[in-house]
Design an enzyme around this catalytic site. Structure first.
Site, PDB file in Angstrom:
ATOM      1  N   ASP A 122      28.990  13.801-108.835  1.00  0.00           N
ATOM      2  CA  ASP A 122      28.870  15.249-108.681  1.00  0.00           C
ATOM      3  C   ASP A 122      28.845  15.588-107.199  1.00  0.00           C
ATOM      4  O   ASP A 122      28.038  15.043-106.445  1.00  0.00           O
ATOM      5  CB  ASP A 122      27.592  15.738-109.362  1.00  0.00           C
ATOM      6  CG  ASP A 122      27.598  17.242-109.580  1.00  0.00           C
ATOM      7  OD1 ASP A 122      28.689  17.840-109.537  1.00  0.00           O
ATOM      8  OD2 ASP A 122      26.522  17.818-109.814  1.00  0.00           O
ATOM      9  N   TYR A 124      29.178  18.712-103.974  1.00  0.00           N
ATOM     10  CA  TYR A 124      28.399  19.868-103.513  1.00  0.00           C
ATOM     11  C   TYR A 124      29.345  20.729-102.683  1.00  0.00           C
ATOM     12  O   TYR A 124      29.140  20.934-101.505  1.00  0.00           O
ATOM     13  CB  TYR A 124      27.230  19.328-102.687  1.00  0.00           C
ATOM     14  CG  TYR A 124      26.095  20.272-102.359  1.00  0.00           C
ATOM     15  CD1 TYR A 124      25.557  21.118-103.309  1.00  0.00           C
ATOM     16  CD2 TYR A 124      25.537  20.269-101.076  1.00  0.00           C
ATOM     17  CE1 TYR A 124      24.490  21.946-102.994  1.00  0.00           C
ATOM     18  CE2 TYR A 124      24.473  21.085-100.755  1.00  0.00           C
ATOM     19  CZ  TYR A 124      23.950  21.928-101.721  1.00  0.00           C
ATOM     20  OH  TYR A 124      22.881  22.746-101.404  1.00  0.00           O
ATOM     21  N   HIS A 129      27.208  28.381-102.335  1.00  0.00           N
ATOM     22  CA  HIS A 129      26.053  27.788-103.008  1.00  0.00           C
ATOM     23  C   HIS A 129      25.218  26.974-102.026  1.00  0.00           C
ATOM     24  O   HIS A 129      23.987  27.105-101.976  1.00  0.00           O
ATOM     25  CB  HIS A 129      26.512  26.899-104.160  1.00  0.00           C
ATOM     26  CG  HIS A 129      25.413  26.101-104.786  1.00  0.00           C
ATOM     27  ND1 HIS A 129      24.376  26.672-105.487  1.00  0.00           N
ATOM     28  CD2 HIS A 129      25.171  24.757-104.787  1.00  0.00           C
ATOM     29  CE1 HIS A 129      23.552  25.728-105.908  1.00  0.00           C
ATOM     30  NE2 HIS A 129      24.011  24.557-105.488  1.00  0.00           N
ATOM     31  N   GLU A 195      24.035  24.926-114.098  1.00  0.00           N
ATOM     32  CA  GLU A 195      24.891  24.943-112.913  1.00  0.00           C
ATOM     33  C   GLU A 195      26.337  25.095-113.374  1.00  0.00           C
ATOM     34  O   GLU A 195      26.839  24.266-114.145  1.00  0.00           O
ATOM     35  CB  GLU A 195      24.726  23.676-112.072  1.00  0.00           C
ATOM     36  CG  GLU A 195      23.388  23.598-111.361  1.00  0.00           C
ATOM     37  CD  GLU A 195      23.334  22.492-110.319  1.00  0.00           C
ATOM     38  OE1 GLU A 195      24.351  21.794-110.119  1.00  0.00           O
ATOM     39  OE2 GLU A 195      22.265  22.324-109.711  1.00  0.00           O
ATOM     40  N   GLU A 197      30.025  24.633-113.050  1.00  0.00           N
ATOM     41  CA  GLU A 197      30.856  23.680-112.312  1.00  0.00           C
ATOM     42  C   GLU A 197      32.229  23.518-112.969  1.00  0.00           C
ATOM     43  O   GLU A 197      32.425  23.833-114.147  1.00  0.00           O
ATOM     44  CB  GLU A 197      30.174  22.311-112.227  1.00  0.00           C
ATOM     45  CG  GLU A 197      28.785  22.361-111.592  1.00  0.00           C
ATOM     46  CD  GLU A 197      28.309  21.018-111.094  1.00  0.00           C
ATOM     47  OE1 GLU A 197      29.161  20.125-110.875  1.00  0.00           O
ATOM     48  OE2 GLU A 197      27.085  20.864-110.916  1.00  0.00           O
ATOM     49  N   ASP A 230      26.012  21.414-115.360  1.00  0.00           N
ATOM     50  CA  ASP A 230      25.146  20.330-114.892  1.00  0.00           C
ATOM     51  C   ASP A 230      23.699  20.823-114.962  1.00  0.00           C
ATOM     52  O   ASP A 230      23.164  21.362-113.997  1.00  0.00           O
ATOM     53  CB  ASP A 230      25.521  19.925-113.467  1.00  0.00           C
ATOM     54  CG  ASP A 230      24.709  18.744-112.968  1.00  0.00           C
ATOM     55  OD1 ASP A 230      24.259  17.945-113.803  1.00  0.00           O
ATOM     56  OD2 ASP A 230      24.532  18.622-111.742  1.00  0.00           O
ATOM     57  N   ARG A 234      14.641  22.188-111.841  1.00  0.00           N
ATOM     58  CA  ARG A 234      14.443  22.489-110.424  1.00  0.00           C
ATOM     59  C   ARG A 234      13.075  22.037-109.904  1.00  0.00           C
ATOM     60  O   ARG A 234      12.972  21.576-108.766  1.00  0.00           O
ATOM     61  CB  ARG A 234      14.605  23.994-110.190  1.00  0.00           C
ATOM     62  CG  ARG A 234      15.979  24.546-110.525  1.00  0.00           C
ATOM     63  CD  ARG A 234      17.059  23.911-109.696  1.00  0.00           C
ATOM     64  NE  ARG A 234      18.365  24.537-109.935  1.00  0.00           N
ATOM     65  CZ  ARG A 234      19.502  24.109-109.445  1.00  0.00           C
ATOM     66  NH1 ARG A 234      19.511  23.010-108.696  1.00  0.00           N
ATOM     67  NH2 ARG A 234      20.638  24.711-109.709  1.00  0.00           N
ATOM     68  N   GLN A 237      13.170  18.342-109.600  1.00  0.00           N
ATOM     69  CA  GLN A 237      14.063  18.015-108.490  1.00  0.00           C
ATOM     70  C   GLN A 237      13.360  18.198-107.139  1.00  0.00           C
ATOM     71  O   GLN A 237      13.498  17.359-106.236  1.00  0.00           O
ATOM     72  CB  GLN A 237      15.309  18.903-108.548  1.00  0.00           C
ATOM     73  CG  GLN A 237      16.347  18.618-107.476  1.00  0.00           C
ATOM     74  CD  GLN A 237      17.586  19.498-107.634  1.00  0.00           C
ATOM     75  OE1 GLN A 237      17.661  20.331-108.519  1.00  0.00           O
ATOM     76  NE2 GLN A 237      18.548  19.308-106.755  1.00  0.00           N
ATOM     77  N   LYS A 250      18.388  15.558-113.074  1.00  0.00           N
ATOM     78  CA  LYS A 250      19.775  15.791-113.458  1.00  0.00           C
ATOM     79  C   LYS A 250      20.229  14.939-114.642  1.00  0.00           C
ATOM     80  O   LYS A 250      21.321  15.160-115.160  1.00  0.00           O
ATOM     81  CB  LYS A 250      20.693  15.472-112.268  1.00  0.00           C
ATOM     82  CG  LYS A 250      20.440  16.310-111.035  1.00  0.00           C
ATOM     83  CD  LYS A 250      21.056  17.673-111.159  1.00  0.00           C
ATOM     84  CE  LYS A 250      21.008  18.414-109.840  1.00  0.00           C
ATOM     85  NZ  LYS A 250      21.703  19.720-109.904  1.00  0.00           N
ATOM     86  N   THR A 254      24.431  16.520-119.181  1.00  0.00           N
ATOM     87  CA  THR A 254      25.499  17.231-118.484  1.00  0.00           C
ATOM     88  C   THR A 254      26.549  17.563-119.533  1.00  0.00           C
ATOM     89  O   THR A 254      27.053  16.666-120.219  1.00  0.00           O
ATOM     90  CB  THR A 254      26.116  16.374-117.373  1.00  0.00           C
ATOM     91  OG1 THR A 254      25.094  15.998-116.436  1.00  0.00           O
ATOM     92  CG2 THR A 254      27.215  17.127-116.649  1.00  0.00           C
ATOM     93  N   THR A 346      27.827  23.203-108.071  1.00  0.00           N
ATOM     94  CA  THR A 346      27.707  24.614-108.456  1.00  0.00           C
ATOM     95  C   THR A 346      28.699  25.482-107.687  1.00  0.00           C
ATOM     96  O   THR A 346      28.828  25.359-106.465  1.00  0.00           O
ATOM     97  CB  THR A 346      26.281  25.114-108.184  1.00  0.00           C
ATOM     98  OG1 THR A 346      25.357  24.276-108.863  1.00  0.00           O
ATOM     99  CG2 THR A 346      26.103  26.538-108.671  1.00  0.00           C
ATOM    100  N   GLU A 360      19.779  30.672-107.820  1.00  0.00           N
ATOM    101  CA  GLU A 360      20.305  31.684-106.909  1.00  0.00           C
ATOM    102  C   GLU A 360      20.199  33.085-107.472  1.00  0.00           C
ATOM    103  O   GLU A 360      19.848  34.033-106.762  1.00  0.00           O
ATOM    104  CB  GLU A 360      21.768  31.368-106.597  1.00  0.00           C
ATOM    105  CG  GLU A 360      21.982  30.061-105.856  1.00  0.00           C
ATOM    106  CD  GLU A 360      23.433  29.624-105.906  1.00  0.00           C
ATOM    107  OE1 GLU A 360      24.185  29.983-104.984  1.00  0.00           O
ATOM    108  OE2 GLU A 360      23.811  28.941-106.875  1.00  0.00           O
TER     109      GLU A 360
END
Length: 413
Positions: A122, A124, A129, A195, A197, A230, A234, A237, A250, A254, A346, A360
């Site tokens: 994955d 970024y 984002h 997320e 994606e 995904d 939070r 994390q 994570k 998924t 994301t 967000e």
């Protein structure tokens, strides 16, 4: 092109699309390869004898890995032959028995993961984002980390917990730190998130350990694209990611769509690559356009209620291209295999309503996201179903991705 099959207006699956999938039915539980056309799946295994000998075994397989392992020219042969068979005047239209055997309503099918996924990475790749997350946690003076514009940041995910659309996701449990400076606690995730994606499957021949792929050549190793959610815990994390990054936050699940849209179907929707500054290293350079105008949408459906759209974004906001992701992934000599999955990270746009996560949209829980019937959310609640959809549209042509859905189940007691 015109198919002898009725294609409903605004269908995701016209003759110009033909996304690949793997399906079974109650009457025949064997997994088979298909493409989507209108309201039907077209069973490629049942018509494999109508294709060139070199691709027949791939069409008779129970996953897309063998087909993914062929080369670009062979993918093109399969696609053009399939389009011909589904067009007016073809031998399939004239053969009623074969037509009835090979065309099955999607409502009668169970869809499966399209491939046996050996490895999953994955990235970024959305600058908006990454900037948003940096603003929340580090402030405007350090929003983007120093490496972000020099290389496609990514992490190796967990392939075993990738599931097909429609699979429920259980709220995870783990360690969190509700109060800074106090000891951690153990319990269900309180800040569960989606997320938005886009992911792609690796194709072509398996590379050997030590081999590299240049960005300008990486298009030969991209079989097709699929939607992805995904799921992210939070609060788990935040506590665990230092110093090595995402782990249990994570790996609870998924979700991907069952449909893999071939690159050839997306070529009419190519757009300029996102401008990159500073100039990237030579191994990441490519002149080929490999960014797409794909409209993306996320809706949340609370248990027993109507869905509300909470995000509208687009893959055009991705800073790093899939070609650059493949090049960076292999620059150390890491080998890749057909069926490996790589994701964008994301995808957020420039405006508040285009942010691709609840983190967000609620701006780290400081704002409420309004749903229908007066409901509000900061993060996902048990019973919420997240529905991701995507499509391209230009000059009357519409190519869709189907949907990528998952419902949040309560954590185990």
């Amino acid at each position: 092109m015109e198919s002898f099959i009725h294609i409903p207006h605004e269908s995701d699956f016209p003759l110009e699309n033909l996304p690949y999938g793997v399906f079974s039915t109650k009457n025949d539980p064997k997994k088979r390869i298909c493409v989507a056309i209108g309201l039907y799946v077209f069973d490629l295994s049942s018509v494999s004898h109508l294709y060139p000998q070199e691709v027949q075994n791939a069409l008779r397989a129970t996953s897309l890995n063998t087909l993914m392992g062929l080369n670009y020219d062979q993918w093109d042969v399969v696609r053009k032959r399939t389009q011909h068979l589904l067009s007016r005047g073809s031998e399939l239209e004239q053969n009623i028995d074969l037509r009835e055997k090979s065309l099955i309503l999607q409502t009668e099918c169970e869809m499966h993961l399209p491939a046996q996924i050996g490895d999953y990475t994955d990235f970024y790749s959305s600058i908006h984002h990454a900037t948003n997350v940096g603003l929340m946690f580090r402030g405007k003076d350090n929003a983007l980390m120093p490496n972000w514009k020099y290389l496609p940041v990514g992490y190796h995910g967990r392939a075993s917990s990738i599931v097909v659309s429609g699979t429920p996701i259980k709220r995870p449990k783990g360690q969190t730190l509700p109060v800074d400076g106090q000891p951690p606690v153990f319990g269900p995730c309180r800040l569960f998130d989606f997320e938005l994606e886009m992911a792609f499957f690796i194709g072509g021949a398996e590379t050997k350990l030590g081999e590299t792929i240049k960005a300008e050549d990486a298009w030969k190793n991209i079989f097709g694209f699929t939607l992805m959610n995904d799921w992210s815990a939070r609060d788990i994390q935040k506590w665990e990611y230092v110093p090595l990054g995402p782990f249990t936050a994570k790996n609870m699940g998924t979700t991907i769509s069952p449909w893999v849209i071939p690159v050839a179907a997306l070529e009419p929707f190519l757009i300029d690559n996102f401008p990159q500054e500073p100039e990237v290293f030579p191994y990441l350079k490519h002149n080929k356009k490999f960014n797409f105008d794909i409209n993306l949408q996320v809706a949340i459906r609370p248990d027993g209620k109507d869905a509300t759209t909470v995000c509208k974004s687009n893959t055009k906001y991705l800073y790093w291209t899939p070609l650059q992701q493949v090049a960076h992934h292999t620059v150390t000599g890491c080998n890749i295999r057909p069926g490996d999955l790589m994701a964008s990270g994301t995808i957020s746009g420039e405006t508040d309503d285009s942010f691709g996560s609840m983190l967000e949209l609620s701006w780290k829980g400081t704002k409420e996201v309004r749903l229908g019937n007066g409901a509000v959310r900061k993060f996902l609640q048990d019973g919420d179903e997240v529905v991701i959809t995507g499509f391209c549209k230009k000059n009357g042509l519409r190519i869709g991705f189907g949907s990528c859905t998952g419902k949040v189940l309560p954590a185990d007691l």
